[in-house]
Design a protein around this motif. Structure first.
Motif, PDB file in Angstrom:
ATOM      1  N   LEU A  18       0.828  -1.209   0.000  1.00  0.00           N
ATOM      2  CA  LEU A  18       0.000   0.000   0.000  1.00  0.00           C
ATOM      3  C   LEU A  18       0.863   1.259   0.000  1.00  0.00           C
ATOM      4  N   ALA A  19       1.978   1.236   0.728  1.00  0.00           N
ATOM      5  CA  ALA A  19       2.870   2.391   0.765  1.00  0.00           C
ATOM      6  C   ALA A  19       3.504   2.647  -0.605  1.00  0.00           C
ATOM      7  N   ILE A  20       3.921   1.595  -1.280  1.00  0.00           N
ATOM      8  CA  ILE A  20       4.527   1.758  -2.606  1.00  0.00           C
ATOM      9  C   ILE A  20       3.485   2.244  -3.604  1.00  0.00           C
ATOM     10  N   LEU A  21       2.277   1.696  -3.529  1.00  0.00           N
ATOM     11  CA  LEU A  21       1.209   2.164  -4.414  1.00  0.00           C
ATOM     12  C   LEU A  21       0.883   3.636  -4.160  1.00  0.00           C
ATOM     13  N   ALA A  22       0.826   4.022  -2.894  1.00  0.00           N
ATOM     14  CA  ALA A  22       0.539   5.420  -2.562  1.00  0.00           C
ATOM     15  C   ALA A  22       1.642   6.336  -3.066  1.00  0.00           C
ATOM     16  N   ALA A  23       2.895   5.894  -2.948  1.00  0.00           N
ATOM     17  CA  ALA A  23       4.010   6.694  -3.456  1.00  0.00           C
ATOM     18  C   ALA A  23       3.940   6.827  -4.971  1.00  0.00           C
ATOM     19  N   GLY A  24       3.395   5.830  -5.629  1.00  0.00           N
ATOM     20  CA  GLY A  24       3.233   5.909  -7.076  1.00  0.00           C
ATOM     21  C   GLY A  24       2.125   6.858  -7.481  1.00  0.00           C
ATOM     22  N   VAL A  25       1.060   6.889  -6.702  1.00  0.00           N
ATOM     23  CA  VAL A  25      -0.078   7.740  -7.038  1.00  0.00           C
ATOM     24  C   VAL A  25       0.175   9.184  -6.610  1.00  0.00           C
ATOM     25  N   PHE A  26       0.668   9.364  -5.387  1.00  0.00           N
ATOM     26  CA  PHE A  26       0.799  10.704  -4.825  1.00  0.00           C
ATOM     27  C   PHE A  26       2.226  11.237  -4.828  1.00  0.00           C
ATOM     28  N   GLY A  27       3.179  10.411  -5.102  1.00  0.00           N
ATOM     29  CA  GLY A  27       4.577  10.820  -4.994  1.00  0.00           C
ATOM     30  C   GLY A  27       5.328  10.726  -6.308  1.00  0.00           C
ATOM     31  N   PRO A  28       6.629  10.623  -6.208  1.00  0.00           N
ATOM     32  CA  PRO A  28       7.492  10.695  -7.390  1.00  0.00           C
ATOM     33  C   PRO A  28       7.647   9.391  -8.176  1.00  0.00           C
ATOM     34  N   LEU A  29       7.086   8.292  -7.708  1.00  0.00           N
ATOM     35  CA  LEU A  29       7.340   7.008  -8.376  1.00  0.00           C
ATOM     36  C   LEU A  29       6.614   6.855  -9.708  1.00  0.00           C
ATOM     37  N   GLY A  30       5.459   7.453  -9.830  1.00  0.00           N
ATOM     38  CA  GLY A  30       4.703   7.330 -11.082  1.00  0.00           C
ATOM     39  C   GLY A  30       4.296   5.890 -11.346  1.00  0.00           C
ATOM     40  N   TRP A  31       4.561   5.427 -12.558  1.00  0.00           N
ATOM     41  CA  TRP A  31       4.181   4.062 -12.951  1.00  0.00           C
ATOM     42  C   TRP A  31       4.916   2.996 -12.161  1.00  0.00           C
ATOM     43  N   TRP A  32       6.077   3.329 -11.624  1.00  0.00           N
ATOM     44  CA  TRP A  32       6.825   2.355 -10.831  1.00  0.00           C
ATOM     45  C   TRP A  32       6.074   1.981  -9.564  1.00  0.00           C
ATOM     46  N   GLY A  33       5.099   2.773  -9.188  1.00  0.00           N
ATOM     47  CA  GLY A  33       4.294   2.466  -8.020  1.00  0.00           C
ATOM     48  C   GLY A  33       3.482   1.192  -8.174  1.00  0.00           C
ATOM     49  N   LEU A  34       3.273   0.762  -9.412  1.00  0.00           N
ATOM     50  CA  LEU A  34       2.534  -0.483  -9.660  1.00  0.00           C
ATOM     51  C   LEU A  34       3.287  -1.705  -9.145  1.00  0.00           C
ATOM     52  N   VAL A  35       4.575  -1.552  -8.884  1.00  0.00           N
ATOM     53  CA  VAL A  35       5.354  -2.645  -8.290  1.00  0.00           C
ATOM     54  C   VAL A  35       4.772  -3.013  -6.925  1.00  0.00           C
ATOM     55  N   GLY A  36       4.092  -2.078  -6.287  1.00  0.00           N
ATOM     56  CA  GLY A  36       3.461  -2.336  -5.002  1.00  0.00           C
ATOM     57  C   GLY A  36       2.362  -3.377  -5.064  1.00  0.00           C
ATOM     58  N   LEU A  37       1.877  -3.689  -6.250  1.00  0.00           N
ATOM     59  CA  LEU A  37       0.858  -4.718  -6.395  1.00  0.00           C
ATOM     60  C   LEU A  37       1.399  -6.109  -6.058  1.00  0.00           C
ATOM     61  N   VAL A  38       2.686  -6.319  -6.257  1.00  0.00           N
ATOM     62  CA  VAL A  38       3.278  -7.636  -5.994  1.00  0.00           C
ATOM     63  C   VAL A  38       3.235  -7.976  -4.505  1.00  0.00           C
ATOM     64  N   PRO A  39       3.798  -7.140  -3.616  1.00  0.00           N
ATOM     65  CA  PRO A  39       3.698  -7.503  -2.200  1.00  0.00           C
ATOM     66  C   PRO A  39       2.265  -7.472  -1.683  1.00  0.00           C
ATOM     67  N   LEU A  40       1.448  -6.596  -2.242  1.00  0.00           N
ATOM     68  CA  LEU A  40       0.046  -6.548  -1.831  1.00  0.00           C
ATOM     69  C   LEU A  40      -0.667  -7.846  -2.190  1.00  0.00           C
TER      70      LEU A  40
END
Length: 58
Positions: A18-40
């Motif tokens: 959830l933290a990685i996804l949030a960083a992708g949506v609201f922060g600087p990660l952009g599309w890389w935030g989708l990597v958060g789907l794996v641990p989720l």
């Protein structure tokens, strides 16, 4: 598929995902935030394919 992710590991994976996804949506990660789907996904399903390959059960 048997469960190979324990309860503490599960909570950590869900929080991290959830933290990685949030960083992708609201922060600087952009599309890389989708990597958060794996641990989720591994936290929700309680199954990690990498753990199976390595013979780990938590």
């Amino acid at each position: 598929m048997s469960c190979n992710v324990g309860s503490v590991d599960r909570v950590l994976r869900i929080v991290a995902g959830l933290a990685i996804l949030a960083a992708g949506v609201f922060g600087p990660l952009g599309w890389w935030g989708l990597v958060g789907l794996v641990p989720l996904a591994t936290g929700v399903t309680r199954f990690c394919p990498a753990y199976t390959l390595l013979g780990i059960r938590t």
